[in-house]
Design an enzyme around this catalytic site. Structure first.
Site, mmCIF file in Angstrom:
data_model
loop_
_atom_site.group_PDB
_atom_site.id
_atom_site.type_symbol
_atom_site.label_atom_id
_atom_site.label_comp_id
_atom_site.label_asym_id
_atom_site.label_seq_id
_atom_site.Cartn_x
_atom_site.Cartn_y
_atom_site.Cartn_z
ATOM 1 N N VAL A 64 0.886 -1.188 0.055
ATOM 2 C CA VAL A 64 0.051 0.117 -0.165
ATOM 3 C C VAL A 64 0.889 1.353 -0.050
ATOM 4 O O VAL A 64 0.196 2.210 0.015
ATOM 5 C CB VAL A 64 -1.144 -0.019 1.146
ATOM 6 C CG1 VAL A 64 -2.076 -1.091 0.909
ATOM 7 C CG2 VAL A 64 -0.154 0.165 2.558
ATOM 8 N N ASN A 90 -7.294 -2.265 5.699
ATOM 9 C CA ASN A 90 -6.924 -3.011 6.809
ATOM 10 C C ASN A 90 -5.310 -2.923 7.165
ATOM 11 O O ASN A 90 -4.821 -2.962 8.078
ATOM 12 C CB ASN A 90 -7.339 -4.314 6.790
ATOM 13 C CG ASN A 90 -6.886 -5.215 7.741
ATOM 14 O OD1 ASN A 90 -7.159 -5.263 8.888
ATOM 15 N ND2 ASN A 90 -5.777 -6.244 7.400
ATOM 16 N N SER A 142 -8.048 2.123 15.439
ATOM 17 C CA SER A 142 -7.766 1.433 16.636
ATOM 18 C C SER A 142 -8.240 2.201 17.586
ATOM 19 O O SER A 142 -8.709 3.512 17.571
ATOM 20 C CB SER A 142 -6.014 1.227 16.731
ATOM 21 O OG SER A 142 -5.813 0.855 18.353
ATOM 22 N N TYR A 158 2.230 5.008 15.905
ATOM 23 C CA TYR A 158 1.264 4.279 15.586
ATOM 24 C C TYR A 158 -0.250 5.234 15.876
ATOM 25 O O TYR A 158 -1.125 5.165 15.095
ATOM 26 C CB TYR A 158 1.293 2.941 16.444
ATOM 27 C CG TYR A 158 -0.012 2.116 16.320
ATOM 28 C CD1 TYR A 158 0.162 1.185 14.988
ATOM 29 C CD2 TYR A 158 -0.974 1.717 17.041
ATOM 30 C CE1 TYR A 158 -0.880 0.379 14.886
ATOM 31 C CE2 TYR A 158 -2.210 0.968 17.149
ATOM 32 C CZ TYR A 158 -2.273 0.215 15.649
ATOM 33 O OH TYR A 158 -3.052 -0.653 15.490
ATOM 34 N N ALA A 160 -0.504 8.366 16.118
ATOM 35 C CA ALA A 160 -0.512 9.353 15.435
ATOM 36 C C ALA A 160 -1.273 8.915 13.832
ATOM 37 O O ALA A 160 -2.070 9.572 13.516
ATOM 38 C CB ALA A 160 0.757 9.953 15.100
ATOM 39 N N LYS A 162 -3.205 6.355 13.429
ATOM 40 C CA LYS A 162 -4.713 5.818 13.700
ATOM 41 C C LYS A 162 -5.436 7.103 13.846
ATOM 42 O O LYS A 162 -6.608 7.083 13.323
ATOM 43 C CB LYS A 162 -4.744 4.897 14.714
ATOM 44 C CG LYS A 162 -4.024 3.635 14.353
ATOM 45 C CD LYS A 162 -4.359 2.843 13.115
ATOM 46 C CE LYS A 162 -3.924 1.177 13.074
ATOM 47 N NZ LYS A 162 -4.297 0.717 11.718
HETATM 48 P P1 NAP Z 1 -1.295 -8.328 11.231
HETATM 49 O O1 NAP Z 1 -1.812 -10.164 11.549
HETATM 50 O O2 NAP Z 1 -0.086 -7.932 11.364
HETATM 51 O O3 NAP Z 1 -1.997 -8.201 9.675
HETATM 52 C C1 NAP Z 1 -1.478 -6.992 9.175
HETATM 53 C C2 NAP Z 1 -1.115 -7.506 7.540
HETATM 54 O O4 NAP Z 1 -0.760 -6.308 6.753
HETATM 55 C C3 NAP Z 1 0.106 -8.210 7.654
HETATM 56 O O5 NAP Z 1 -0.037 -9.267 6.799
HETATM 57 C C4 NAP Z 1 1.181 -7.623 7.145
HETATM 58 O O6 NAP Z 1 2.204 -8.358 6.439
HETATM 59 C C5 NAP Z 1 0.167 -6.436 6.010
HETATM 60 N N1 NAP Z 1 1.123 -5.303 5.697
HETATM 61 C C6 NAP Z 1 2.166 -4.692 6.371
HETATM 62 N N2 NAP Z 1 2.639 -3.766 5.599
HETATM 63 C C7 NAP Z 1 1.845 -3.736 4.471
HETATM 64 C C8 NAP Z 1 1.995 -2.826 3.153
HETATM 65 N N3 NAP Z 1 2.919 -2.012 3.236
HETATM 66 N N4 NAP Z 1 1.217 -3.247 2.281
HETATM 67 C C9 NAP Z 1 0.420 -4.076 2.312
HETATM 68 N N5 NAP Z 1 0.131 -5.033 3.565
HETATM 69 C C10 NAP Z 1 1.005 -4.691 4.345
HETATM 70 O O7 NAP Z 1 -2.200 -7.369 11.858
HETATM 71 P P2 NAP Z 1 -3.833 -7.366 12.487
HETATM 72 O O8 NAP Z 1 -3.780 -7.332 13.944
HETATM 73 O O9 NAP Z 1 -4.652 -8.296 11.793
HETATM 74 O O10 NAP Z 1 -3.894 -5.762 12.176
HETATM 75 C C11 NAP Z 1 -4.795 -5.356 11.219
HETATM 76 C C12 NAP Z 1 -5.250 -3.855 11.151
HETATM 77 O O11 NAP Z 1 -5.869 -3.894 12.767
HETATM 78 C C13 NAP Z 1 -4.090 -3.019 11.229
HETATM 79 O O12 NAP Z 1 -4.318 -1.714 10.420
HETATM 80 C C14 NAP Z 1 -3.930 -2.853 12.728
HETATM 81 O O13 NAP Z 1 -3.317 -1.636 12.978
HETATM 82 C C15 NAP Z 1 -5.386 -2.680 13.303
HETATM 83 N N6 NAP Z 1 -5.248 -2.995 14.846
HETATM 84 C C16 NAP Z 1 -4.925 -4.342 15.180
HETATM 85 C C17 NAP Z 1 -5.538 -4.464 16.451
HETATM 86 C C18 NAP Z 1 -5.025 -5.962 17.146
HETATM 87 O O14 NAP Z 1 -5.207 -5.834 18.496
HETATM 88 N N7 NAP Z 1 -4.432 -6.924 16.481
HETATM 89 C C19 NAP Z 1 -5.800 -3.528 17.541
HETATM 90 C C20 NAP Z 1 -6.333 -2.339 16.836
HETATM 91 C C21 NAP Z 1 -6.175 -2.202 15.413
HETATM 92 P P3 NAP Z 1 3.540 -8.337 6.976
HETATM 93 O O15 NAP Z 1 3.118 -9.368 8.248
HETATM 94 O O16 NAP Z 1 4.553 -8.972 6.011
HETATM 95 O O17 NAP Z 1 3.868 -6.947 7.443
#
Ligand code: NAP
Length: 253
Positions: A64, A90, A142, A158, A160, A162
């Site tokens: 992205v 996402n 988030s 992070y 900032a 979000k």
């Molecule tokens: P995750 O398991 O780390 O999944 C995120 C995915 O995004 C990973 O496959 C990652 O690939 C990919 N990604 C990273 N950089 C990218 C790029 N430049 N282009 C395209 N894809 C990319 O995280 P998740 O917990 O499912 O989080 C999903 C979303 O929810 C994120 O925006 C996160 O900030 C948000 N969020 C998560 C939580 C939580 O508790 N888990 C809470 C609040 C918000 P790589 O692994 O190769 O980097």
């Protein structure tokens, strides 16, 4: 209700975690789903899972932060299925760093992926959605996005990024309402995904987190995906510019 037959959706960061759950949930409601992430091979596995459940999906490599790739992939999705109706913004990273140790490179990487990436994917999607006067953009922020009393240690970059997502969602909802595009944002609390396990929080830190959560457990990716499905649906026709927290009651406590 929440029927997505004949809709085309694109999910970023969909190879694992919540993105994978969103892709599966949208396909389960009948949408054709473009599963995108940095690793094409991993996306392909999610596509196979969707197909095994009777759904329709295809995989694309999409970083992205790469404007040319955004333009190309969105174009190819429209070429394959004729339209784009739903974007789930996402993709995101969380690399903990205390503010005094933060480098410009740390800051730029997080802001480029989490904030700039969401904006330019939304912009590209809106150009397609405007053609049909119908669209749903679901941005993922988030609980750590500011303004709600949740400061997170080692996360100034992070939070900032979000917080920026919440702000841009409200603006895009205004600008694109005349185009038939609804733009909303979801703020997940602590959700069980590889992002959380890779952050390697100690049991004490996790217990302290959960002490603030009335439901007394970490959330499941599917529980956030249910909100994605609602916001993607026709039933969310009067919902735009809003933030929805899926946090086990954290903000109410
Ligand atoms: P995750 O398991 O780390 O999944 C995120 C995915 O995004 C990973 O496959 C990652 O690939 C990919 N990604 C990273 N950089 C990218 C790029 N430049 N282009 C395209 N894809 C990319 O995280 P998740 O917990 O499912 O989080 C999903 C979303 O929810 C994120 O925006 C996160 O900030 C948000 N969020 C998560 C939580 C939580 O508790 N888990 C809470 C609040 C918000 P790589 O692994 O190769 O980097």
């Amino acid at each position: 209700m929440f029927e997505l037959k004949n809709k085309v959706a694109l999910v970023t960061g969909a190879r694992r975690g919540m993105g994978q759950a969103h892709a599966l949930a949208l396909a389960g409601q009948g949408a054709k789903v473009a599963v995108t992430d940095i690793s094409l091979e991993e996306c392909q596995k999610v596509v196979e899972e969707i197909k095994a459940q009777g759904g329709e999906a295809a995989a694309w490599k999409l970083d992205v932060t790469n404007q040319a790739e955004i333009d190309q992939v969105f174009g190819e999705v429209v070429k394959k299925w004729g339209r784009l109706d739903i974007l789930v913004n996402n993709a995101g990273i969380f690399k903990p760093k205390m503010a005094l140790e933060m480098t410009e490179a740390d800051w730029d990487q997080t802001l480029d992926i989490n904030l700039k990436g969401e904006f330019f994917c939304a912009q590209r999607a809106a150009k397609e959605m405007a053609k049909n006067k119908w669209g749903r953009i679901i941005n993922i922020a988030s609980i750590a996005s500011g303004g709600v009393g949740v400061g997170v240690m080692a996360a100034s970059h992070y939070t900032a990024s979000k917080g920026g997502i919440v702000g841009l969602t409200e603006t895009l909802a205004q600008e694109w309402a005349p185009l038939g595009i609804n733009v909303n944002v979801i703020g997940p609390g602590a959700i069980d995904t590889p992002m959380i396990s890779e952050a390697q929080m100690s049991k004490e830190v996790m217990d302290a987190f959960l002490a603030n959560v009335p439901l007394k457990r970490i959330g499941k990716a599917e529980e956030v995906a249910a909100m994605v499905v609602f916001l993607a649906s026709e039933e969310a026709s009067y919902v735009t510019g809003a933030t929805f927290f899926v946090d086990g009651g954290w903000l109410a406590a």
